[in-house]
Design a protein around this motif. Structure first.
Motif, PDB file in Angstrom:
ATOM      1  N   ASP A 142      56.147  14.150 -28.778  1.00  0.00           N
ATOM      2  CA  ASP A 142      55.447  13.825 -27.411  1.00  0.00           C
ATOM      3  C   ASP A 142      54.186  13.414 -27.520  1.00  0.00           C
ATOM      4  N   ILE A 194      54.113  10.357 -28.092  1.00  0.00           N
ATOM      5  CA  ILE A 194      54.298   9.206 -27.771  1.00  0.00           C
ATOM      6  C   ILE A 194      55.319   9.271 -26.695  1.00  0.00           C
ATOM      7  N   GLU A 195      55.365   8.876 -25.697  1.00  0.00           N
ATOM      8  CA  GLU A 195      56.326   8.752 -24.466  1.00  0.00           C
ATOM      9  C   GLU A 195      56.766   7.346 -24.021  1.00  0.00           C
ATOM     10  N   GLU A 196      57.770   7.097 -23.922  1.00  0.00           N
ATOM     11  CA  GLU A 196      57.947   5.466 -23.498  1.00  0.00           C
ATOM     12  C   GLU A 196      58.646   5.495 -22.001  1.00  0.00           C
ATOM     13  N   PRO A 226      60.082   8.170 -29.601  1.00  0.00           N
ATOM     14  CA  PRO A 226      59.345   8.893 -28.662  1.00  0.00           C
ATOM     15  C   PRO A 226      59.583  10.131 -28.324  1.00  0.00           C
ATOM     16  N   ALA A 286      53.244   2.150 -30.005  1.00  0.00           N
ATOM     17  CA  ALA A 286      52.456   3.273 -30.194  1.00  0.00           C
ATOM     18  C   ALA A 286      51.275   3.106 -30.410  1.00  0.00           C
TER      19      ALA A 286
END
Length: 292
Positions: A183, A185-187, A221, A232
């Motif tokens: 988490d 990164i989240e898309e 992600p 990212a």
């Protein structure tokens, strides 16, 4: 929007598979090697963990999941551990130290309000499953880095600092060009700057992971579709912008109530979604504000 139901694991690189599940829109990874397989994150309950195992078996009955990696402590990535009874569970040392307390807190929240939330893709039955799941703590923890040897390839686990939580790790499969970032990164939404996040450190942590990984072709992600390095880096820059604006406000002596409501065009996310981040920055910066 609720994501589509999982259709099982899909290969995104050499013997690296992803499955995206509707409850809490979680991505689960599977890495195959000569000496077994690694599952990256296990979903939110024993039932959901067993569903992951069923999806693994659909790829091949001879696949043996020998290892599990938790990218961080949150329930939607760890509660499924209990389904992997023959695997070794790996995580950062802070996961082992905090999972029981964090787990009981989310269970109590769902006991108090079990109604499903459509935006998170879960039902009341899913919530009951979370509450009923016994916790399984990591078997093997590390402070900075560790590896899993699958015979013909190595999976790396790296800690680079605090961000989404105090114990986020990156999971790398260098020979396939894949980097799991959990988490950090989240898309499918902007990053979750929650009550256990570290907004002022998050961007530096991401920079360290991306620099160490070189140029992975696939970045995974914790929620949403796989992305590339450019995505990212953009999200890293957005988190850095949030931190810069909030740091500036705090050090300028702005009152907390004003910081929660005063708009700023530099903020990449709606201010109403950043209330917890504001509180976190106010708490994390040591210099007290005379305006409070």
């Amino acid at each position: 929007m609720t994501p589509p139901a999982s259709r099982g694991f899909v290969e995104v690189a050499d013997r690296v598979f992803l499955a995206r599940y509707p409850q809490w829109d979680v991505q689960v990874g599977l890495v195959l090697g000569r000496d077994g397989a690694v599952v990256v994150d296990t979903r939110a309950s024993d039932v959901q963990g067993r569903e992951v195992l069923d999806d693994v078996r659909r790829l091949g009955r001879d696949i043996e999941v020998r290892h599990v990696v938790n990218t961080h402590v949150h329930f939607d990535h760890t509660f499924g551990n209990i389904a992997f009874d023959t695997a070794t569970v790996h995580a950062h040392e802070t996961v082992a130290a905090t999972l029981e307390a964090r787990g009981e807190r989310i269970k109590q929240l769902l006991r108090d309000d079990p109604a499903g939330a459509p935006e998170y893709g879960y039902t009341e039955a899913d919530a009951r499953g979370v509450v009923a799941t016994p916790l399984r703590l990591p078997d093997r923890t590390f402070a900075s880095s560790a590896t899993i040897d699958l015979g013909d390839r190595v999976v790396t686990m790296t800690y680079a600092g605090r961000g989404h939580t105090e114990g986020d790790v990156a999971v790398g499969v260098a020979d396939a060009g894949v980097l799991f970032l959990g988490d950090l990164i989240e898309e499918s939404d902007h990053p979750s700057l929650g009550e256990d996040s570290w907004p002022l450190e998050w961007a530096d942590t991401l920079t360290s992971h991306l620099t160490a990984a070189g140029e992975p072709g696939v970045v995974v992600p914790g929620h949403g579709r796989p992305v590339d390095v450019a995505f990212a880096e953009r999200q890293r820059d957005e988190v850095a912008a949030v931190a810069a604006v909030l740091r500036e406000r705090r050090l300028a002596g702005m009152a907390l109530v004003d910081a929660l409501h005063e708009p700023d065009a530099r903020l990449p996310y709606p201010l109403e979604h950043l209330g917890t981040a504001v509180h976190r920055v106010w708490a994390q910066l040591a210099t007290p504000s005379p305006a409070e």
